[in-house]
Design a protein around this motif. Structure first.
Motif, PDB file in Angstrom:
ATOM      1  N   UNK A  76       2.189 -27.094   9.834  1.00  0.00           N
ATOM      2  CA  UNK A  76       3.523 -26.905   9.258  1.00  0.00           C
ATOM      3  C   UNK A  76       3.752 -27.897   8.123  1.00  0.00           C
ATOM      4  N   UNK A  77       3.332 -29.132   8.311  1.00  0.00           N
ATOM      5  CA  UNK A  77       3.483 -30.141   7.258  1.00  0.00           C
ATOM      6  C   UNK A  77       2.765 -29.702   5.977  1.00  0.00           C
ATOM      7  N   UNK A  78       1.567 -29.151   6.128  1.00  0.00           N
ATOM      8  CA  UNK A  78       0.800 -28.716   4.955  1.00  0.00           C
ATOM      9  C   UNK A  78       1.464 -27.516   4.285  1.00  0.00           C
ATOM     10  N   UNK A  79       2.004 -26.590   5.091  1.00  0.00           N
ATOM     11  CA  UNK A  79       2.707 -25.440   4.517  1.00  0.00           C
ATOM     12  C   UNK A  79       3.917 -25.905   3.711  1.00  0.00           C
ATOM     13  N   UNK A  80       4.676 -26.845   4.272  1.00  0.00           N
ATOM     14  CA  UNK A  80       5.860 -27.364   3.576  1.00  0.00           C
ATOM     15  C   UNK A  80       5.449 -28.130   2.322  1.00  0.00           C
ATOM     16  N   UNK A  81       4.402 -28.932   2.423  1.00  0.00           N
ATOM     17  CA  UNK A  81       3.942 -29.705   1.264  1.00  0.00           C
ATOM     18  C   UNK A  81       3.404 -28.788   0.168  1.00  0.00           C
ATOM     19  N   UNK A  82       2.616 -27.774   0.547  1.00  0.00           N
ATOM     20  CA  UNK A  82       2.093 -26.815  -0.441  1.00  0.00           C
ATOM     21  C   UNK A  82       3.244 -26.045  -1.089  1.00  0.00           C
ATOM     22  N   UNK A  83       4.260 -25.701  -0.293  1.00  0.00           N
ATOM     23  CA  UNK A  83       5.447 -25.030  -0.843  1.00  0.00           C
ATOM     24  C   UNK A  83       6.149 -25.927  -1.848  1.00  0.00           C
ATOM     25  N   UNK A  84       6.301 -27.197  -1.483  1.00  0.00           N
ATOM     26  CA  UNK A  84       6.974 -28.170  -2.353  1.00  0.00           C
ATOM     27  C   UNK A  84       6.249 -28.308  -3.689  1.00  0.00           C
ATOM     28  N   UNK A  85       4.930 -28.430  -3.632  1.00  0.00           N
ATOM     29  CA  UNK A  85       4.139 -28.564  -4.857  1.00  0.00           C
ATOM     30  C   UNK A  85       4.227 -27.305  -5.717  1.00  0.00           C
ATOM     31  N   UNK A  86       4.187 -26.137  -5.064  1.00  0.00           N
ATOM     32  CA  UNK A  86       4.259 -24.868  -5.794  1.00  0.00           C
ATOM     33  C   UNK A  86       5.617 -24.697  -6.464  1.00  0.00           C
ATOM     34  N   UNK A  87       6.685 -25.033  -5.731  1.00  0.00           N
ATOM     35  CA  UNK A  87       8.035 -24.915  -6.291  1.00  0.00           C
ATOM     36  C   UNK A  87       8.205 -25.868  -7.476  1.00  0.00           C
ATOM     37  N   UNK A  88       7.690 -27.087  -7.323  1.00  0.00           N
ATOM     38  CA  UNK A  88       7.765 -28.062  -8.427  1.00  0.00           C
ATOM     39  C   UNK A  88       7.033 -27.541  -9.656  1.00  0.00           C
ATOM     40  N   UNK A  89       5.867 -26.946  -9.445  1.00  0.00           N
ATOM     41  CA  UNK A  89       5.111 -26.392 -10.574  1.00  0.00           C
ATOM     42  C   UNK A  89       5.868 -25.224 -11.199  1.00  0.00           C
ATOM     43  N   UNK A  90       6.577 -24.445 -10.354  1.00  0.00           N
ATOM     44  CA  UNK A  90       7.378 -23.334 -10.879  1.00  0.00           C
ATOM     45  C   UNK A  90       8.494 -23.829 -11.786  1.00  0.00           C
ATOM     46  N   UNK A  91       9.158 -24.902 -11.378  1.00  0.00           N
ATOM     47  CA  UNK A  91      10.199 -25.489 -12.232  1.00  0.00           C
ATOM     48  C   UNK A  91       9.603 -26.012 -13.546  1.00  0.00           C
ATOM     49  N   UNK A  92       8.407 -26.569 -13.455  1.00  0.00           N
ATOM     50  CA  UNK A  92       7.747 -27.098 -14.660  1.00  0.00           C
ATOM     51  C   UNK A  92       7.457 -25.989 -15.663  1.00  0.00           C
ATOM     52  N   UNK A 121      -0.502 -29.825  -9.859  1.00  0.00           N
ATOM     53  CA  UNK A 121       0.288 -29.458  -8.683  1.00  0.00           C
ATOM     54  C   UNK A 121      -0.208 -28.152  -8.065  1.00  0.00           C
ATOM     55  N   UNK A 122      -0.528 -27.187  -8.915  1.00  0.00           N
ATOM     56  CA  UNK A 122      -1.030 -25.908  -8.408  1.00  0.00           C
ATOM     57  C   UNK A 122      -2.382 -26.072  -7.722  1.00  0.00           C
ATOM     58  N   UNK A 123      -3.243 -26.880  -8.319  1.00  0.00           N
ATOM     59  CA  UNK A 123      -4.567 -27.135  -7.732  1.00  0.00           C
ATOM     60  C   UNK A 123      -4.418 -27.778  -6.353  1.00  0.00           C
ATOM     61  N   UNK A 124      -3.544 -28.771  -6.250  1.00  0.00           N
ATOM     62  CA  UNK A 124      -3.329 -29.453  -4.973  1.00  0.00           C
ATOM     63  C   UNK A 124      -2.748 -28.506  -3.930  1.00  0.00           C
ATOM     64  N   UNK A 125      -1.831 -27.625  -4.353  1.00  0.00           N
ATOM     65  CA  UNK A 125      -1.214 -26.680  -3.420  1.00  0.00           C
ATOM     66  C   UNK A 125      -2.262 -25.738  -2.822  1.00  0.00           C
ATOM     67  N   UNK A 126      -3.145 -25.236  -3.649  1.00  0.00           N
ATOM     68  CA  UNK A 126      -4.178 -24.311  -3.168  1.00  0.00           C
ATOM     69  C   UNK A 126      -5.200 -25.039  -2.288  1.00  0.00           C
ATOM     70  N   UNK A 127      -5.564 -26.247  -2.668  1.00  0.00           N
ATOM     71  CA  UNK A 127      -6.491 -27.037  -1.851  1.00  0.00           C
ATOM     72  C   UNK A 127      -5.892 -27.303  -0.471  1.00  0.00           C
ATOM     73  N   UNK A 128      -4.625 -27.662  -0.428  1.00  0.00           N
ATOM     74  CA  UNK A 128      -3.945 -27.890   0.849  1.00  0.00           C
ATOM     75  C   UNK A 128      -3.897 -26.611   1.678  1.00  0.00           C
ATOM     76  N   UNK A 129      -3.621 -25.492   1.016  1.00  0.00           N
ATOM     77  CA  UNK A 129      -3.547 -24.211   1.727  1.00  0.00           C
ATOM     78  C   UNK A 129      -4.888 -23.846   2.360  1.00  0.00           C
ATOM     79  N   UNK A 130      -5.981 -24.264   1.741  1.00  0.00           N
ATOM     80  CA  UNK A 130      -7.317 -23.953   2.275  1.00  0.00           C
ATOM     81  C   UNK A 130      -7.548 -24.622   3.630  1.00  0.00           C
ATOM     82  N   UNK A 131      -6.775 -25.669   3.922  1.00  0.00           N
ATOM     83  CA  UNK A 131      -6.878 -26.330   5.229  1.00  0.00           C
ATOM     84  C   UNK A 131      -6.327 -25.422   6.328  1.00  0.00           C
TER      85      UNK A 131
END
Length: 311
Positions: free
Chosen positions: A55-71, A107-117
């Motif tokens: 759950x922590x990784x899902x929330x963190x990957x979501x956070x990174x993805x949303x931040x990249x979306x704002x960027x 941020x996108x790279x980190x989000x996908x790497x985290x999701x792979x876990x």
């Protein structure tokens, strides 16, 4: 005393925080956790949810993805925002466009790497989510209806990720989601009214630009009336809402007040206040989740006390 170099660094960090709207992201992360604890997995022990690494990784990957979306949204809207929100744009421009793009890809790279876990399906979900955030900012937001619909779906998607993780298919989840979706759709429409001048000057084919202000207000009225459906279902079908019951009553009353002032609004500042009212309803909704079960709050606080301070 800070040197000029350190002051510039702090300004750039503050600018980046403004660009990614860090003040919104922490609320979304909190909402994901509270939704998991009180709505999606109420049968699980608090410690099992709060300390769940997946759950922590899902929330963190979501956070990174949303931040990249704002960027990326800030990147494409930089010229339009000079008209709509010049003060914020001035702050955001302490970070160069090149830096914004670099951080976006990181941020996108980190989000996908985290999701792979988590799983390959999680990788596919976040890859698709990242792509749609880019496609919305690049193309879809310039068109009426499809832009608003996509923005609302993208805003609710992080909760869908948690929903799929817990595999909770109760009807109450869909009713909560429909209420949230309608409020988000209403907010997007008000944002279009708020940004009408900049959208028109840069040929963004939003609903107010194409169909006019009066039509937009009628559509907003319809969305407010539609929110009565999930509110009535949640209240009268005796779903386990606890004291959150009062939130839905108060929020609908606030929406009726919102409508009264919407039809009187003419200036951008008035639409901005209405936009802030909708954001307040959303934020209050996040914290009202605590009141679904008051007794659980005491248990949660006891756990946190033991976790941080020991017995």
């Amino acid at each position: 005393m800070l040197s000029r170099k350190n002051k510039l660094l702090l300004l750039k960090l503050a600018s980046l925080f403004s660009v990614v709207r860090g003040y919104n992201i922490w609320v979304i992360a909190l909402a994901q956790y509270l939704t998991s604890i009180y709505i999606l997995a109420p049968e699980k022990a608090f410690s099992d949810v709060i300390l769940d690494p997946n759950l922590f990784i899902i929330v963190l990957a979501s956070t990174l993805s949303i931040a990249s979306g704002y960027l990326i949204n800030n990147f494409y809207d930089s010229e339009k925002d000079l008209i709509n929100r010049p003060t914020k744009t001035f702050i955001d421009n302490y970070v160069s466009q090149k830096t914004k793009l670099s951080v976006y890809f990181i941020l996108n790279f980190l989000a996908v790497i985290l999701a792979s876990y988590i799983s390959f399906r999680a990788v596919l979900f976040f890859s698709a989510y990242i792509f749609m955030l880019w496609f919305y900012s690049h193309k879809l937001k310039k068109y009426p209806f499809i832009g608003n619909l996509t923005a609302s779906i993208l805003a609710i998607s992080p909760f869908f990720a948690v929903f799929v993780y817990y595999k909770n298919f109760d009807w109450v989840i869909f009713i909560h989601a429909s209420f949230l979706f309608l409020i988000l759709s209403l907010r997007e429409l008000v944002k279009d009214l708020e940004n009408l001048k900049g959208d028109f000057s840069h040929n963004y084919q939003t609903i107010p630009v194409v169909y006019g202000i009066a039509y937009s207000k009628r559509l907003a009225t319809l969305l407010v009336l539609l929110t009565a459906i999930p509110v009535l279902l949640l209240i009268f079908y005796h779903f386990p809402l606890g004291y959150m019951y009062y939130y839905f009553i108060i929020s609908f009353i606030l929406l009726l007040i919102f409508l009264f002032f919407l039809w009187k609004a003419q200036k951008r500042s008035e639409y901005l206040r209405l936009h802030n009212l909708l954001k307040a309803i959303l934020v209050i909704g996040v914290f009202s989740i605590f009141f679904i079960n008051i007794d659980l709050i005491i248990d949660r606080l006891s756990f946190l006390e033991e976790l941080f301070f020991g017995k």
